[in-house]
Design an enzyme around this catalytic site. Structure first.
Site, PDB file in Angstrom:
ATOM      1  CG  ASN B 383      22.930  -6.891   5.288  1.00  0.00           C
ATOM      2  OD1 ASN B 383      23.604  -6.417   4.399  1.00  0.00           O
ATOM      3  ND2 ASN B 383      21.634  -7.032   5.197  1.00  0.00           N
ATOM      4  CG  ASP B 384      23.414  -2.767   8.195  1.00  0.00           C
ATOM      5  OD1 ASP B 384      22.971  -2.982   7.064  1.00  0.00           O
ATOM      6  OD2 ASP B 384      22.708  -2.496   9.178  1.00  0.00           O
ATOM      7  CB  VAL B 385      29.887  -4.943   9.324  1.00  0.00           C
ATOM      8  CG1 VAL B 385      29.422  -4.440  10.664  1.00  0.00           C
ATOM      9  CG2 VAL B 385      29.587  -6.407   9.138  1.00  0.00           C
ATOM     10  CB  ALA B 424      21.432   0.448   8.640  1.00  0.00           C
TER      11      ALA B 424
END
Lengths: 105, 457
Positions: B383-385, B424
């Protein structure tokens, strides 16, 4: 050990502990945790002392359980850390350790 | 045996303690890490030999036999354990260490002469049992014996407060009277507190909690050093406690989390695995068949694996799917983000385990220019990457983090368990883009369905 000596040793050890790992790269977080985990397996020394002074069978049994648990912590901890580092070597070498922030789900 | 004079024993303990300091320092840098670990092990061997040679130790055959049994259990398990299971093994080792410290302190209760050592004893029993039961729960979560999502119940903060108050009261009684009943109460309440502490923590944050409990165990070992009057235990335990605290904070900040937020987040009602508000904007969700068609008629697919792939143990299905696509003459590569997963280098090792060819695993710099020409970016449990907020929204917790440029692909397919934000704790704008479709579900199940649909095309 009197209280002041104990406190002195404690405070100095805290500073050393802070200092030695202050610049760890994120690549090594997991192995460092595992290595530190192995080091507190040294409670084995305490378990041996208690088991070695046990005078009743009940105390001896509990002390031997402590010895068993401590041995597992100590031996397993160092072995698993070594394996972890073995996996990282080869890939980690030659490449700059990443110091990026953020992980994801 | 008393063959070593106390001065010599003290000197050897000093050598062992120095080994531990050098070990921690070595482990902080990639070049010296392995040597550091060996130095630590050497220190431990020196310390154990010293205790046998310097003190009057009865029951010697029993003790040596127990150590042999323990080594025979621990070494093979550590040698054979799969990479994905290492975090829980570390948790387990940490727990038994805390348990051992608590038992040692428990046996020392009758020998306590001063208030000082009484306090150290009570501390060791309490925190040691917290560490033991807490580690057992983290183990169960990582092993998926219990649900990895935060487990909370109504009134949890009240129960926790009562348990802690009870533990504190028992601790006072232990220090004052050394009564066995109070000792057992302290032990039981400590175990309960450990369970209550870790249950509300989301699976994604568990590694940070392991690190925290590791620091706890270090402190209990230090306190047991006070109880037994052993300087080595005091120094080694304190070192681990202090470095473990720093490490916990470093891990938390590397993941954009705060330690207090992780521990107390669930108590406040929010999930610690992503506490931001989830908006109700629509996303385009689709079926496995649709995803299979997208993939099956593409020319180039870039797979972005993340933690979801690792927890679902879906790496083998993923590799099979990639192979099935390759059989249809589709180009498939993997885009590997350096901090994807729970262990640094997690994704590389994970895909290697599924026998994915090394040349298919592309680093960020290599793969990012390729997204422009890719028909599909298949984001599996990451997700965050891939969150464009890292580039566009100043002030976002992940702003400035280098990301994989999945948004540049013609189509983006997310395999996700839910709309929950990533580590995050922020929403991923990419999910709402017109080129994005989302297939909800466990990564392994979803991939299996997609795989059979691709084969049926």
């Amino acid at each position: 050990m009197d209280a002041v000596t104990t406190l002195t040793i404690f405070v100095l050890a805290v500073f050393i502990g802070f200092e030695v790992v202050s610049k760890v790269s994120s690549t090594l977080h997991t192995p460092l945790m595992s290595g530190a985990n192995a080091i507190h397996g040294i409670i084995l020394v305490g378990a041996i002392i208690v088991a070695g002074q046990a005078e009743s069978i009940g105390v001896l049994v509990v002390a031997l359980i402590a010895t068993l648990l401590a041995t597992i912590n100590l031996v397993g901890g160092f072995v698993v850390t070594d394996r972890m580092l073995d996996m990282f070597s080869g890939r980690a070498s030659g490449r700059k350790a990443p110091e990026k922030k953020g992980e994801q789900l | 045996m008393n063959v070593l004079a106390p001065e010599w024993a003290a000197a050897l303990y000093l050598v062992a303690a120095s080994c531990f300091i050098l070990a921690l320092r070595g482990l902080s840098s990639p070049k010296s890490a392995r040597r550091g670990n060996l130095i630590g092990a050497t220190g431990a061997v020196i310390a154990v030999i010293t205790v046998f040679l310097s003190m009057k130790i009865d029951n010697l055959p029993w003790i040596l036999g127990t150590i042999a049994v323990g080594s025979l259990i621990a070494a093979p398990v550590s040698r054979k354990v799969k990479m994905t299971q290492m975090p829980q093994l570390v948790a387990l080792f940490n727990g038994v260490g805390g348990g051992a410290a608590a038992l040692v302190a428990l046996l020392e209760v009758p020998h306590n002469t001063t208030v000082w050592s009484g306090i150290a004893t009570a501390f060791t029993i309490l925190v040691g049992s917290v560490s033991f039961s807490g580690s057992c729960i983290t183990f169960a979560k990582l092993q998926e014996l219990i649900p990895t999502r935060p487990l909370t119940f109504r009134g949890q903060p009240v129960v926790m407060a009562l348990v802690l108050a009870g533990a504190l009261a028992s601790a006072v009684v232990v220090v004052m009277s050394g009564s066995l009943l109070a000792v057992l109460a302290l032990l039981g309440l400590g175990l309960a507190a450990g369970v209550l502490l870790v249950l509300p923590v989301g699976g994604a944050d568990v590694p940070i909690v392991i690190s925290l409990l590791n620091a706890f165990t270090g402190l209990t070992v230090a306190a047991s050093g006070v109880v037994l009057g052993n300087v080595l235990l005091l120094v080694a335990g304190t070192l681990v406690g202090a470095s473990g605290t720093i490490l916990t904070r470093a891990m938390a900040s590397a993941m954009g989390r705060s330690v207090a937020g992780i521990i107390f987040g669930a108590f406040k009602g929010g999930s610690t695995a992503g506490s931001a508000t989830v908006s109700d904007r629509p996303v385009r969700s689709s079926s496995a068949e649709d995803v299979a068609i997208l993939l099956g008629y593409a020319q180039k697919v870039i797979v972005v694996p993340g933690y979801g792939l690792a927890v679902a143990q879906a790496q083998h299905v993923m590799a099979e799917l990639a192979q099935a696509l390759k059989d249809r003459d589709i180009e498939v590569v993997y885009g590997i983000h350096s901090v994807a997963g729970r262990m640094p280098g997690h994704m590389n090792v994970l895909m290697a385990e599924a026998n994915v060819p090394y040349e298919d695993l592309l680093e960020m710099d290599e793969v990012n220019p390729q997204f422009k020409t890719a028909d599909v970016a298949l984001v599996v449990g990451a997700n965050d990457v891939v969150n464009p907020a890292a580039k566009t929204s100043v002030g976002s917790p992940i702003y400035g983090m280098p990301i994989l440029d999945a948004a540049a692909a013609r189509q983006v397919v997310f395999l996700k368990r839910s709309m929950r934000p990533g580590f995050a704790g922020i929403e991923n704008e990419l999910l709402f883009e017109p080129q994005t479709t989302v297939l909800f579900g466990d990564a392994k199940e979803s991939l299996s369905k997609v795989l059979s649909s691709v084969r049926a095309l």
